[in-house]
Each structure stands twice: as C-alpha cells, then as structure tokens.
Design a protein around this motif. Structure first.
Motif, PDB file in Angstrom:
ATOM      1  N   ASN A   8       0.841  -1.187   0.000  1.00  0.00           N
ATOM      2  CA  ASN A   8       0.000   0.000   0.000  1.00  0.00           C
ATOM      3  C   ASN A   8       0.881   1.243   0.000  1.00  0.00           C
ATOM      4  OD1 ASN A   8       0.894   0.348   2.649  1.00  0.00           O
ATOM      5  ND2 ASN A   8      -1.034  -0.285   3.584  1.00  0.00           N
ATOM      6  N   ARG A  57      -8.675  -6.017  -5.869  1.00  0.00           N
ATOM      7  CA  ARG A  57      -8.891  -6.439  -4.484  1.00  0.00           C
ATOM      8  C   ARG A  57     -10.319  -6.099  -4.120  1.00  0.00           C
ATOM      9  NH1 ARG A  57      -6.293  -4.280   1.098  1.00  0.00           N
ATOM     10  NH2 ARG A  57      -6.100  -6.290   2.138  1.00  0.00           N
ATOM     11  N   CYS A  60     -12.016  -2.546  -3.550  1.00  0.00           N
ATOM     12  CA  CYS A  60     -11.106  -1.529  -4.080  1.00  0.00           C
ATOM     13  C   CYS A  60     -11.289  -1.399  -5.590  1.00  0.00           C
ATOM     14  CB  CYS A  60      -9.652  -1.909  -3.815  1.00  0.00           C
ATOM     15  SG  CYS A  60      -9.256  -2.179  -2.091  1.00  0.00           S
ATOM     16  N   TYR A  82      -0.317  -0.239  -4.566  1.00  0.00           N
ATOM     17  CA  TYR A  82      -1.744  -0.330  -4.832  1.00  0.00           C
ATOM     18  C   TYR A  82      -2.472   0.482  -3.762  1.00  0.00           C
ATOM     19  CZ  TYR A  82      -6.213  -2.703  -5.944  1.00  0.00           C
ATOM     20  OH  TYR A  82      -7.497  -3.002  -6.324  1.00  0.00           O
ATOM     21  N   CYS A  84      -5.604   1.375  -2.260  1.00  0.00           N
ATOM     22  CA  CYS A  84      -6.934   0.805  -2.223  1.00  0.00           C
ATOM     23  C   CYS A  84      -7.958   1.880  -1.924  1.00  0.00           C
ATOM     24  CB  CYS A  84      -6.999  -0.303  -1.166  1.00  0.00           C
ATOM     25  SG  CYS A  84      -8.576  -1.137  -1.106  1.00  0.00           S
TER      26      CYS A  84
END
Length: 87
Positions: A8, A57, A60, A82, A84
């Motif tokens: 993240n 995901r 997300c 990533y 989210c």
C-alpha cells in the motif's frame, strides 16, 4: 522467474490482491492470473518483455501497472504500489 510484491502507500504488504498479467508480441498472447500471498508476494514464470498488470482487491478499484521483464537470466523483482480506494 519474477517476484512481485504488492504494497500500500505506506509500503505495507497487501494480501488478497488478484494480479492479471497480459503480454503480447502481436502473434502470441500470454495471460496469467495469480493471487498475492499474505505477505503481498507472488512468484511467476513470465516471458521477457513488457507485461500489463491489473491489480484487483475486493472493495477496491482495480488499478493498472506495467512491468518490464528482462531478457537476461536471473530473478526480476518488482514492487507495485496499490492504493486501495473504495469503488
């Protein structure tokens, strides 16, 4: 071999991320789908060249990335961020 790690924005590993990779030479198409482990890693066997990666995901928005796998032998490693954001 290729090792991909999904993190993240704070560089923490993300689990439960689905990676969908596509590579094409114009005549040949390779499509690979794999899930990240609990530590955010995925080990793959990929053809050399540019691969387009879709990260997904639950809860997300999907995000697109690109990785370039080297022609030479050895292990390639990629860190994919990533962020989210809810859909």
């Amino acid at each position: 071999p290729v090792l991909v790690r999904v993190v993240n924005g704070e560089e923490r590993p993300l689990d439960n991320v689905r990676l969908e990779l596509v590579w094409s030479s114009g005549r040949v198409l390779e499509a690979v789908k794999e899930d990240a482990a609990d530590d955010g890693t995925v080990a793959l066997q990929l053809l050399p060249g540019r691969h387009y990666v879709t990260l997904k995901r639950r809860g997300c928005r999907k995000q697109e990335r690109r990785i370039d796998v080297a022609e030479e032998g050895g292990i390639d490693g990629f860190l994919l961020h990533y962020d989210c954001a809810s859909e």
